[in-house]
Design a protein around this motif. Sequence first.
Motif, mmCIF file in Angstrom:
data_model
loop_
_atom_site.group_PDB
_atom_site.id
_atom_site.type_symbol
_atom_site.label_atom_id
_atom_site.label_comp_id
_atom_site.label_asym_id
_atom_site.label_seq_id
_atom_site.Cartn_x
_atom_site.Cartn_y
_atom_site.Cartn_z
ATOM 1 N N ARG A 55 0.819 -1.213 0.000
ATOM 2 C CA ARG A 55 0.000 0.000 0.000
ATOM 3 C C ARG A 55 0.856 1.269 0.000
ATOM 4 O O ARG A 55 0.478 2.299 -0.566
ATOM 5 C CB ARG A 55 -0.938 -0.003 1.212
ATOM 6 N N SER A 56 2.036 1.179 0.623
ATOM 7 C CA SER A 56 2.913 2.352 0.670
ATOM 8 C C SER A 56 3.463 2.723 -0.706
ATOM 9 O O SER A 56 4.021 3.810 -0.886
ATOM 10 C CB SER A 56 4.078 2.095 1.633
ATOM 11 N N HIS A 57 3.316 1.821 -1.686
ATOM 12 C CA HIS A 57 3.799 2.098 -3.036
ATOM 13 C C HIS A 57 2.781 2.873 -3.865
ATOM 14 O O HIS A 57 3.041 3.165 -5.032
ATOM 15 C CB HIS A 57 4.130 0.794 -3.756
ATOM 16 N N GLY A 58 1.649 3.215 -3.263
ATOM 17 C CA GLY A 58 0.586 3.907 -3.976
ATOM 18 C C GLY A 58 1.039 5.100 -4.799
ATOM 19 O O GLY A 58 0.638 5.247 -5.964
ATOM 20 N N PRO A 59 1.881 6.000 -4.239
ATOM 21 C CA PRO A 59 2.298 7.181 -5.011
ATOM 22 C C PRO A 59 3.068 6.857 -6.280
ATOM 23 O O PRO A 59 3.177 7.703 -7.173
ATOM 24 C CB PRO A 59 3.192 7.941 -4.013
ATOM 25 N N HIS A 60 3.610 5.646 -6.373
ATOM 26 C CA HIS A 60 4.430 5.293 -7.540
ATOM 27 C C HIS A 60 3.646 4.510 -8.595
ATOM 28 O O HIS A 60 4.139 4.341 -9.717
ATOM 29 C CB HIS A 60 5.634 4.465 -7.093
ATOM 30 N N VAL A 61 2.446 4.078 -8.250
ATOM 31 C CA VAL A 61 1.684 3.224 -9.159
ATOM 32 C C VAL A 61 1.179 3.987 -10.374
ATOM 33 O O VAL A 61 0.925 3.403 -11.430
ATOM 34 C CB VAL A 61 0.516 2.555 -8.395
ATOM 35 N N HIS A 62 1.086 5.320 -10.254
ATOM 36 C CA HIS A 62 0.592 6.107 -11.389
ATOM 37 C C HIS A 62 1.465 5.934 -12.630
ATOM 38 O O HIS A 62 1.023 6.194 -13.753
ATOM 39 C CB HIS A 62 0.535 7.595 -11.017
ATOM 40 N N SER A 63 2.707 5.467 -12.411
ATOM 41 C CA SER A 63 3.605 5.280 -13.551
ATOM 42 C C SER A 63 3.228 4.060 -14.396
ATOM 43 O O SER A 63 3.734 3.893 -15.507
ATOM 44 C CB SER A 63 5.056 5.132 -13.069
ATOM 45 N N LEU A 64 2.347 3.202 -13.875
ATOM 46 C CA LEU A 64 1.931 2.001 -14.605
ATOM 47 C C LEU A 64 0.818 2.340 -15.585
ATOM 48 O O LEU A 64 -0.252 2.794 -15.192
ATOM 49 C CB LEU A 64 1.460 0.924 -13.632
ATOM 50 N N SER A 65 1.074 2.097 -16.845
ATOM 51 C CA SER A 65 0.079 2.394 -17.869
ATOM 52 C C SER A 65 -1.005 1.319 -17.856
ATOM 53 O O SER A 65 -0.709 0.126 -17.790
ATOM 54 C CB SER A 65 0.750 2.438 -19.241
ATOM 55 N N PRO A 66 -2.289 1.731 -17.927
ATOM 56 C CA PRO A 66 -3.376 0.740 -17.928
ATOM 57 C C PRO A 66 -3.350 -0.186 -19.139
ATOM 58 O O PRO A 66 -3.969 -1.251 -19.117
ATOM 59 C CB PRO A 66 -4.652 1.604 -17.906
ATOM 60 N N ASP A 67 -2.628 0.192 -20.206
ATOM 61 C CA ASP A 67 -2.558 -0.708 -21.359
ATOM 62 C C ASP A 67 -1.475 -1.768 -21.190
ATOM 63 O O ASP A 67 -1.238 -2.576 -22.092
ATOM 64 C CB ASP A 67 -2.340 0.073 -22.656
ATOM 65 N N ARG A 68 -0.821 -1.808 -19.990
ATOM 66 C CA ARG A 68 0.181 -2.831 -19.722
ATOM 67 C C ARG A 68 -0.227 -3.764 -18.593
ATOM 68 O O ARG A 68 0.311 -4.868 -18.479
ATOM 69 C CB ARG A 68 1.524 -2.181 -19.350
ATOM 70 N N VAL A 69 -1.156 -3.335 -17.736
ATOM 71 C CA VAL A 69 -1.515 -4.092 -16.540
ATOM 72 C C VAL A 69 -3.022 -4.161 -16.408
ATOM 73 O O VAL A 69 -3.715 -3.148 -16.520
ATOM 74 C CB VAL A 69 -0.923 -3.434 -15.275
ATOM 75 N N GLY A 70 -3.533 -5.367 -16.162
ATOM 76 C CA GLY A 70 -4.965 -5.524 -15.979
ATOM 77 C C GLY A 70 -5.434 -5.140 -14.601
ATOM 78 O O GLY A 70 -6.502 -4.551 -14.440
ATOM 79 N N ALA A 71 -4.636 -5.480 -13.571
ATOM 80 C CA ALA A 71 -5.033 -5.198 -12.191
ATOM 81 C C ALA A 71 -3.805 -4.897 -11.351
ATOM 82 O O ALA A 71 -2.776 -5.548 -11.488
ATOM 83 C CB ALA A 71 -5.793 -6.380 -11.603
ATOM 84 N N VAL A 72 -3.921 -3.890 -10.502
ATOM 85 C CA VAL A 72 -2.909 -3.597 -9.491
ATOM 86 C C VAL A 72 -3.571 -3.825 -8.133
ATOM 87 O O VAL A 72 -4.561 -3.171 -7.803
ATOM 88 C CB VAL A 72 -2.384 -2.154 -9.594
ATOM 89 N N LEU A 73 -3.049 -4.773 -7.373
ATOM 90 C CA LEU A 73 -3.627 -5.133 -6.082
ATOM 91 C C LEU A 73 -2.713 -4.638 -4.971
ATOM 92 O O LEU A 73 -1.508 -4.873 -4.999
ATOM 93 C CB LEU A 73 -3.807 -6.652 -5.978
ATOM 94 N N PHE A 74 -3.311 -3.971 -3.978
ATOM 95 C CA PHE A 74 -2.542 -3.399 -2.878
ATOM 96 C C PHE A 74 -2.633 -4.297 -1.656
ATOM 97 O O PHE A 74 -3.741 -4.612 -1.189
ATOM 98 C CB PHE A 74 -3.072 -2.007 -2.526
ATOM 99 N N GLN A 75 -1.476 -4.699 -1.131
ATOM 100 C CA GLN A 75 -1.462 -5.427 0.134
ATOM 101 C C GLN A 75 -1.617 -4.428 1.281
ATOM 102 O O GLN A 75 -0.891 -3.430 1.328
ATOM 103 C CB GLN A 75 -0.158 -6.192 0.306
ATOM 104 N N PRO A 76 -2.523 -4.692 2.230
ATOM 105 C CA PRO A 76 -2.692 -3.775 3.354
ATOM 106 C C PRO A 76 -1.445 -3.667 4.220
ATOM 107 O O PRO A 76 -1.238 -2.645 4.889
ATOM 108 C CB PRO A 76 -3.853 -4.400 4.148
ATOM 109 N N ALA A 77 -0.624 -4.698 4.244
ATOM 110 C CA ALA A 77 0.599 -4.714 5.050
ATOM 111 C C ALA A 77 1.510 -5.794 4.489
ATOM 112 O O ALA A 77 1.076 -6.652 3.712
ATOM 113 C CB ALA A 77 0.277 -4.991 6.520
ATOM 114 N N ASP A 78 2.773 -5.748 4.882
ATOM 115 C CA ASP A 78 3.717 -6.776 4.463
ATOM 116 C C ASP A 78 3.573 -7.981 5.382
ATOM 117 O O ASP A 78 3.907 -7.912 6.564
ATOM 118 C CB ASP A 78 5.149 -6.234 4.525
ATOM 119 N N ARG A 79 3.082 -9.083 4.838
ATOM 120 C CA ARG A 79 2.938 -10.320 5.602
ATOM 121 C C ARG A 79 3.665 -11.473 4.912
ATOM 122 O O ARG A 79 3.277 -12.622 5.021
ATOM 123 C CB ARG A 79 1.452 -10.656 5.793
ATOM 124 N N GLY A 80 4.734 -11.108 4.198
ATOM 125 C CA GLY A 80 5.542 -12.130 3.552
ATOM 126 C C GLY A 80 5.084 -12.416 2.134
ATOM 127 O O GLY A 80 3.985 -12.043 1.716
#
Length: 266
Positions: free
Chosen positions: A42-67
């Motif tokens: 989830r902390s990577h949210g500010p950087h996800v805007h760089s992902l073009s929607p024509d390259r990725v179908g879904a971006v899933l955010f983990q609420p926390a790092d659990r391995g």
Amino acid sequence: MLTGGVPKQFWGPEGEPSLLDATLSRMAPLSAPDRTVVVVDRSHGPHVHSLSPDRVGAVLFQPADRGTAAGVLLALTPVLDADPEAVVVLTPSDHGLRDARRFQSGVLGAAKRVRRDDRVVLFGAAPTGANDDYGWIVPGPTDQMSGLRPVREFVEKPAIPEAARLLAQGALWNTMVVVARASALRALFAKHLGELDRVFDAARKLPPETREGYLSDAYSRMESRDFSRDLLTPARDLLVHTWPRALGWSDLGTPERLAAWFRRPE
């Protein structure tokens, strides 16, 4: 700091693609954008805007790092919803390799095998040294028909003397690239990490509008589990495909290796 505080997956020197961009580029011939899932913290949210929607179908955010095990199950969730028998490729986005065509050829060959007999195929890289911060795979004899080998043992981050012994006996670096049917991976989770599997199984039964809240609460109570140590290591009947040194594979988990990677000539 080399990346200036940017998570390394989203970073690249000026004029260079980020590690995530490079990963998506080598996966593009293998998977359509609408069948490509990226899992981020989830902390990577500010950087996800760089992902073009024509390259990725879904971006899933983990609420926390659990391995890494939880991250893999989260990525599998939309696949299991849509088609449990689909063949999936799991690949980290903080690794580098030079020969994308050889990567793609190996993945396609493994996909043919898992469609035929539902096996799970890992990819190991021929090592260049006795590294003590890599995971190692000890393979069995090569199947002459497929070129694949059974996995005899995993050794996680051994001390240098043990790594040197593994190097001498022909063990491989574990790249954490995996090809399997989604249902086969789900079966491994059910067998070896049942509590984690039950959390995500319950999430898949919920409507989308309540799933995110359920997972956020579940993550707050979840124990950290490692995909390699806690799932692959106790599993049986795994196969490994060997990538030669010519593939140019590297785990870019340290600042030194990351800097060296971008200094290397093509």
